[in-house]
Write an enzyme that holds these catalytic residues in place. Structure first.
Site, PDB file in Angstrom:
ATOM      1  N   ASP A 189       0.813  -1.226   0.000  1.00 22.02           N
ATOM      2  CA  ASP A 189       0.000   0.000   0.000  1.00 22.02           C
ATOM      3  C   ASP A 189       0.844   1.271   0.000  1.00 22.02           C
ATOM      4  OD1 ASP A 189       0.939  -0.084   2.688  1.00 22.02           O
ATOM      5  OD2 ASP A 189      -0.830   0.999   3.364  1.00 22.02           O
ATOM      6  N   GLU A 192       3.371   1.833   2.593  1.00 23.52           N
ATOM      7  CA  GLU A 192       4.478   0.870   2.545  1.00 23.52           C
ATOM      8  C   GLU A 192       4.449  -0.111   3.710  1.00 23.52           C
ATOM      9  OE1 GLU A 192       7.725   4.054   2.252  1.00 23.52           O
ATOM     10  OE2 GLU A 192       7.763   3.145   0.265  1.00 23.52           O
TER      11      GLU A 192
END
Ligand code: NOJ
Ligand code: NOJ
Length: 464
Positions: A189, A192
């Site tokens: 995402d 991170e």
């Protein structure tokens, strides 16, 4: 003069003594933000076009180029370019060259999240791939291309931005091809942290392919347009699966692989709102006034009210973070997410101000009434079914309330900004001190995006 004003404000955490109005600060801060953001571009020894996430080299080390940050930051530069800034236009063109080089280095994996400042791929262990990057970059350049086409620069667009040739040799085409073929894959995402299907990533992919299809049509690449549009349609269906009837908001990640370091049982995340802001849609699943989007934004804001000490004082807008369970640097409000709430309210205000009809849903009615209450503005009765555009006085009241609510978030940022106007990534959840990466490019860019929306909303409101 102005310098002194800014200085005294910086120290004035709370209580805030009589201050010159927000307008003065915003004006000064706009140029500070611009200067400090541009200072992160092409640092000495880097490949021209490099955008540092932040000049911070330790705790945290953000002295890299992130594809996502770069694309989002450049959206604000594109705004400046559209407002006539020559240096912003030059920065866009440099970024086109940089990005093409970057794609070639990334090779088959355009989801590579970050690069060293000399342009090489950063090969350290990291959460990869992050497929929002190429989609956001495509979206940026598609919008740039549309601007250039309107100016008659078709040759530049075809040679540098979108050529129909395959394998692709232009930035937009390369990113769209990658996105069209890989959107169905899970990835990491935008924060991170977690693996799965993310609303934010999917929204970026959907928008890139949707706007990309329109551009392909304009440039006579009809077959590609059909393909991109079809893929966009599939992604739109996936996006709607993020809605949770039970929770009454969009879940940020589906089929999430629980990263033990980053639990997120609520699945409530400001990234859903960030997706809507990047999309710039006034209707459909990603529009800000869409009930589901609004409910998500309301739920995200509510979640931070109880967990940050700062929010015990709501004389300014709510301090907003990424998601309630966040513990990065202790879990704090962020500048860019706070600016996002200003931008959201301003965009809605602008849309309503221009609307010929705007029939309220129950959720909208409640939200607008709350905006008036919190910013101490009067507003007539708002109920589901009322067409606020049909009643000039009511329409004006709603627009004004939203603008006032937006300004409260900008006041929040003003309260915590450093004395010299610099903005870091986060501010302390209890003491409000700037925290984590200093001079984060994305912080400045979000602040500038909010100001652009503010100017636009002002113009629309004054035409009422
Ligand atoms: C964890 C943070 O939560 C994430 O957002 C960040 O990108 C990485 N660590 C790397 O700093
Ligand atoms: C951490 C954030 O979570 C991520 O979104 C960002 O790309 C990096 N920092 C760099 O700013």
């Amino acid at each position: 003069m102005m310098g002194l004003v800014v200085l005294s404000l910086g120290i004035a955490a709370q209580p805030r003594f009589a201050t010159p109005d927000l307008e003065v600060w915003l004006n000064a801060q706009a140029s500070i933000a611009e200067t400090k953001m541009f200072a992160n571009f092409s640092p000495p020894g880097s490949m021209p076009g490099t955008i540092l996430a932040s000049p911070s080299t330790h705790d945290p080390n953000y002295y890299y180029y992130w594809v996502r940050d770069g694309a989002l930051v450049m959206q604000s530069v594109l705004d400046l370019s559209n407002q006539g800034s020559k240096s912003a236009r030059a920065a866009m063109e440099t970024f086109v060259r940089f990005s093409r080089d970057n794609q070639i280095r990334a090779g088959w994996n355009l989801g590579e999240p970050r690069f060293n400042v000399d342009g090489s791929v950063n090969t350290e262990p990291w959460g990869r791939p992050q497929n929002d990057g190429p989609a956001l970059r495509a979206l940026l350049f598609i919008r740039f291309a549309n601007q250039l086409l309107a100016e008659g620069r078709r040759d530049y667009v075809i040679n540098e931005l979108y050529g129909s040739k395959l394998p692709a040799d232009t930035v937009i085409k390369e990113d769209l091809e990658f996105t069209a073929h890989h959107w169905g894959e899970k990835c990491i995402d935008l924060w991170e942290e977690v693996w799965g299907y993310h609303f934010f990533t999917r929204a970026a992919q959907y928008m890139a392919l949707k706007e990309g299809a329109d551009l392909a049509d304009k440039l006579g690449d009809g077959g590609a347009a059909t393909f991109y549009r079809e893929q966009a349609g599939f992604i739109e269906k996936e996006l709607s699966k993020h809605w949770s009837e039970e929770k009454d908001y969009y879940l940020s990640t589906l089929e999430m692989n629980y990263n033990v370091d980053h639990p997120k049982p609520s699945q409530l995340d400001v990234s859903v709102l960030l997706a809507a802001l990047a999309a710039e849609q006034e209707s459909g699943i990603l529009s800000l006034t869409n009930d589901r989007m609004l409910k998500t934004a309301i739920a995200v804001e509510a979640s931070f009210k109880t967990i940050y000490g700062l929010n015990r004082d709501l004389s300014t807008g709510t301090a907003i973070g990424r998601y309630p369970e966040d513990h990065y640097f202790g879990g704090n409000p962020w500048v860019l997410t706070t600016a996002a709430y200003a931008e959201m309210n301003l965009r809605i205000a602008d849309q309503i101000a221009r609307a010929k009809t705007f029939v309220l849903t129950e959720t909208q009615a409640a939200y607008f009434a709350e905006a008036a209450a919190v910013s101490k503005r009067t507003v007539g009765t708002l109920s589901a079914g009322t067409d606020i555009a049909a009643d000039r006085a009511l329409k004006t009241q709603v627009v004004t309330a939203l603008q006032a609510k937006a300004d409260r978030y900008l006041e929040r940022i003003r309260r915590h900004a450093n004395q010299d106007g610099s903005l870091s990534e986060q501010y302390g959840r209890d003491d409000g001190q700037m925290l984590s990466a200093r001079d984060l490019s994305w912080s400045y860019a979000s602040f500038l995006r909010a100001l652009t929306s503010r100017t636009r909303a002002n113009a629309s409101a004054s035409a009422l």
